[in-house]
Design a protein around this motif. Structure first.
Motif, PDB file in Angstrom:
ATOM      1  N   UNK A  57       8.249   0.288  25.270  1.00 25.66           N
ATOM      2  CA  UNK A  57       7.135  -0.178  26.101  1.00 25.66           C
ATOM      3  C   UNK A  57       7.127  -1.701  26.244  1.00 25.66           C
ATOM      4  N   UNK A  58       8.245  -2.332  25.935  1.00 24.79           N
ATOM      5  CA  UNK A  58       8.353  -3.786  26.047  1.00 24.79           C
ATOM      6  C   UNK A  58       9.249  -4.162  27.226  1.00 24.79           C
ATOM      7  N   UNK A  59       9.402  -5.468  27.410  1.00 24.26           N
ATOM      8  CA  UNK A  59      10.341  -6.001  28.399  1.00 24.26           C
ATOM      9  C   UNK A  59      11.569  -6.536  27.667  1.00 24.26           C
ATOM     10  N   UNK A  60      12.728  -6.071  28.089  1.00 20.78           N
ATOM     11  CA  UNK A  60      13.999  -6.530  27.524  1.00 20.78           C
ATOM     12  C   UNK A  60      14.764  -7.252  28.627  1.00 20.78           C
ATOM     13  N   UNK A  61      15.013  -8.522  28.438  1.00 22.49           N
ATOM     14  CA  UNK A  61      15.728  -9.327  29.432  1.00 22.49           C
ATOM     15  C   UNK A  61      16.993  -9.892  28.819  1.00 22.49           C
ATOM     16  N   UNK A  62      18.119  -9.662  29.485  1.00 20.75           N
ATOM     17  CA  UNK A  62      19.365 -10.333  29.138  1.00 20.75           C
ATOM     18  C   UNK A  62      19.654 -11.351  30.241  1.00 20.75           C
ATOM     19  N   UNK A  63      19.838 -12.599  29.821  1.00 22.94           N
ATOM     20  CA  UNK A  63      20.033 -13.698  30.766  1.00 22.94           C
ATOM     21  C   UNK A  63      21.347 -14.407  30.491  1.00 22.94           C
ATOM     22  N   UNK A  64      21.995 -14.856  31.553  1.00 19.83           N
ATOM     23  CA  UNK A  64      23.112 -15.790  31.436  1.00 19.83           C
ATOM     24  C   UNK A  64      22.535 -17.168  31.717  1.00 19.83           C
ATOM     25  N   UNK A  65      22.608 -18.079  30.772  1.00 18.80           N
ATOM     26  CA  UNK A  65      21.918 -19.357  30.889  1.00 18.80           C
ATOM     27  C   UNK A  65      22.475 -20.240  32.000  1.00 18.80           C
ATOM     28  N   UNK A  66      23.586 -19.839  32.601  1.00 14.26           N
ATOM     29  CA  UNK A  66      24.095 -20.564  33.775  1.00 14.26           C
ATOM     30  C   UNK A  66      23.419 -20.096  35.057  1.00 14.26           C
ATOM     31  N   UNK A  67      22.646 -18.996  34.980  1.00  8.08           N
ATOM     32  CA  UNK A  67      21.967 -18.427  36.144  1.00  8.08           C
ATOM     33  C   UNK A  67      20.495 -18.215  35.774  1.00  8.08           C
ATOM     34  N   UNK A  68      19.724 -19.273  35.816  1.00  6.96           N
ATOM     35  CA  UNK A  68      18.358 -19.209  35.323  1.00  6.96           C
ATOM     36  C   UNK A  68      17.426 -18.409  36.234  1.00  6.96           C
ATOM     37  N   UNK A  69      17.729 -18.279  37.514  1.00  8.95           N
ATOM     38  CA  UNK A  69      16.831 -17.594  38.439  1.00  8.95           C
ATOM     39  C   UNK A  69      17.137 -16.108  38.588  1.00  8.95           C
ATOM     40  N   UNK A  70      18.201 -15.641  37.946  1.00 11.04           N
ATOM     41  CA  UNK A  70      18.575 -14.235  38.022  1.00 11.04           C
ATOM     42  C   UNK A  70      18.850 -13.726  36.612  1.00 11.04           C
ATOM     43  N   UNK A  71      18.918 -12.404  36.480  1.00  8.93           N
ATOM     44  CA  UNK A  71      19.146 -11.845  35.150  1.00  8.93           C
ATOM     45  C   UNK A  71      20.404 -10.983  35.134  1.00  8.93           C
ATOM     46  N   UNK A  72      20.939 -10.814  33.939  1.00 12.54           N
ATOM     47  CA  UNK A  72      22.103  -9.954  33.731  1.00 12.54           C
ATOM     48  C   UNK A  72      21.669  -8.495  33.680  1.00 12.54           C
ATOM     49  N   UNK A  73      20.542  -8.267  32.989  1.00 10.93           N
ATOM     50  CA  UNK A  73      20.006  -6.907  32.846  1.00 10.93           C
ATOM     51  C   UNK A  73      18.531  -7.008  32.485  1.00 10.93           C
ATOM     52  N   UNK A  74      17.727  -6.114  33.064  1.00 12.52           N
ATOM     53  CA  UNK A  74      16.297  -6.096  32.720  1.00 12.52           C
ATOM     54  C   UNK A  74      15.810  -4.661  32.568  1.00 12.52           C
ATOM     55  N   UNK A  75      15.099  -4.443  31.453  1.00 13.28           N
ATOM     56  CA  UNK A  75      14.435  -3.158  31.183  1.00 13.28           C
ATOM     57  C   UNK A  75      12.951  -3.457  31.005  1.00 13.28           C
ATOM     58  N   UNK A  76      12.099  -2.758  31.767  1.00 15.01           N
ATOM     59  CA  UNK A  76      10.677  -3.065  31.732  1.00 15.01           C
ATOM     60  C   UNK A  76       9.860  -1.808  32.029  1.00 15.01           C
ATOM     61  N   UNK A  77       8.836  -1.597  31.211  1.00 17.03           N
ATOM     62  CA  UNK A  77       7.938  -0.446  31.413  1.00 17.03           C
ATOM     63  C   UNK A  77       8.696   0.870  31.524  1.00 17.03           C
ATOM     64  N   UNK A  78       9.705   1.018  30.681  1.00 14.82           N
ATOM     65  CA  UNK A  78      10.430   2.272  30.617  1.00 14.82           C
ATOM     66  C   UNK A  78      11.441   2.502  31.719  1.00 14.82           C
ATOM     67  N   UNK A  79      11.763   1.481  32.507  1.00 21.25           N
ATOM     68  CA  UNK A  79      12.757   1.675  33.561  1.00 21.25           C
ATOM     69  C   UNK A  79      13.624   0.432  33.736  1.00 21.25           C
ATOM     70  N   UNK A  80      14.762   0.634  34.360  1.00 23.14           N
ATOM     71  CA  UNK A  80      15.712  -0.455  34.616  1.00 23.14           C
ATOM     72  C   UNK A  80      15.318  -1.147  35.913  1.00 23.14           C
ATOM     73  N   UNK A  81      15.227  -2.479  35.868  1.00 18.41           N
ATOM     74  CA  UNK A  81      14.865  -3.277  37.046  1.00 18.41           C
ATOM     75  C   UNK A  81      16.138  -3.920  37.595  1.00 18.41           C
TER      76      UNK A  81
END
Length: 280
Positions: A57-81
């Motif tokens: 029930x949490x937010x999981x964000x994987x980020x590449x620090x060279x791309x601050x405005x986009x994400x590598x992978x995001x899981x939020x509210x039980x689904x993949x964003x």
């Protein structure tokens, strides 16, 4: 199907994880050493919570620090964003969904590319707490053996070119004579493709030696890899006529032809005059 006391135990365990995930402060942990990946392989970027509470029930964000405005992978509210995901990571990233209930948020990255090298951040956020950890990824790609081509006569010598591709990090390229001494060459040409792999090329002009043996060596010191290709140039190829020498020879030939033609002309004129005097 689990029934009886075991079923009650599992239910209580799930409820406990659910409750603690919303109320307990947690720490996000990851590796202390860089992850070294071989290009083309699959790797796992470790990340997990302490204590091992559920992140479902949490937010999981994987980020590449060279791309601050986009994400590598995001899981939020039980689904993949998938919105705002970096294009090069699409179809190559995933979490271990069956492990989220016990705080495992490690990222699986498939078919590693040169561009995947960099610093990543695993960011976890609940309703009342958040934490993150950084993971360094290094990519190793061993390129091709150098390919040497003869370009022909150049500026009083023989032109050679050497090329090697598919490297990461960027390699060095050197030309050597038969004794292993570096040759003076043009600055190397380096190209990086869309996946982040390097191609390096270098031209050199060599002079005839007692062996006519030359070596092109490509090396990457960081990953301790090197290849070399030797080329032998037959002496006959050095027996060429350079442009200036060709011009000189052509000029001399034209000069000789002109002299001969002039002499013949003078001879013919004198001969005709001699006949005219005889007739008179």
């Amino acid at each position: 199907m689990v029934t009886g006391p075991d079923s009650l135990y599992v239910t209580l365990l799930i409820l406990l994880h659910s409750l603690t995930s919303e109320s307990v402060k947690f720490e996000v942990l990851g590796p202390t050493e860089p992850i070294v990946a071989v290009a083309g392989d699959d790797i796992i970027l470790p990340c997990y919570l302490k204590p091992n509470i559920s992140v479902e029930d949490m937010t999981v964000d994987w980020l590449n620090l060279d791309f601050m405005d986009e994400h590598v992978y995001r899981y939020q509210n039980g689904r993949i964003i998938q919105e705002d995901q970096i294009h090069s990571y699409r179809g190559r990233t995933s979490l271990f969904i069956e492990e989220l209930w016990r705080g495992n948020t490690s990222l699986k990255l498939t078919r590693v590319q040169g561009n995947d090298e960099g610093r990543y951040k695993c960011f976890i956020k609940s309703n009342n707490w958040y934490d993150d950890v950084s993971v360094q990824v290094l990519v190793k790609a061993v390129g091709s053996r150098p390919v040497v081509s003869i370009e022909g006569h150049r500026e009083g010598g023989m032109g050679l070119v050497c090329q090697s591709e598919g490297w990461h990090p960027e390699p060095d390229l050197v030309w050597l004579d038969s004794k292993g001494v570096s040759l003076s060459a043009e600055p190397p040409e380096t190209h990086r493709d869309l996946k982040g792999f390097y191609t390096v090329k270098q031209h050199v002009i060599v002079q005839e030696t007692d062996t006519n043996l030359f070596t092109c060596r490509v090396l990457q010191k960081q990953i301790n890899e090197d290849f070399e290709t030797k080329v032998h140039i037959p002496s006959e190829l050095f027996d060429y006529t350079t442009p200036w020498r060709l011009s000189f020879i052509v000029s001399c030939c034209l000069g000789v032809i002109t002299v001969i033609a002039s002499a013949l002309t003078v001879y013919c004129i004198h001969k005709k005059k001699g006949k005219h005097y005889i007739n008179v």
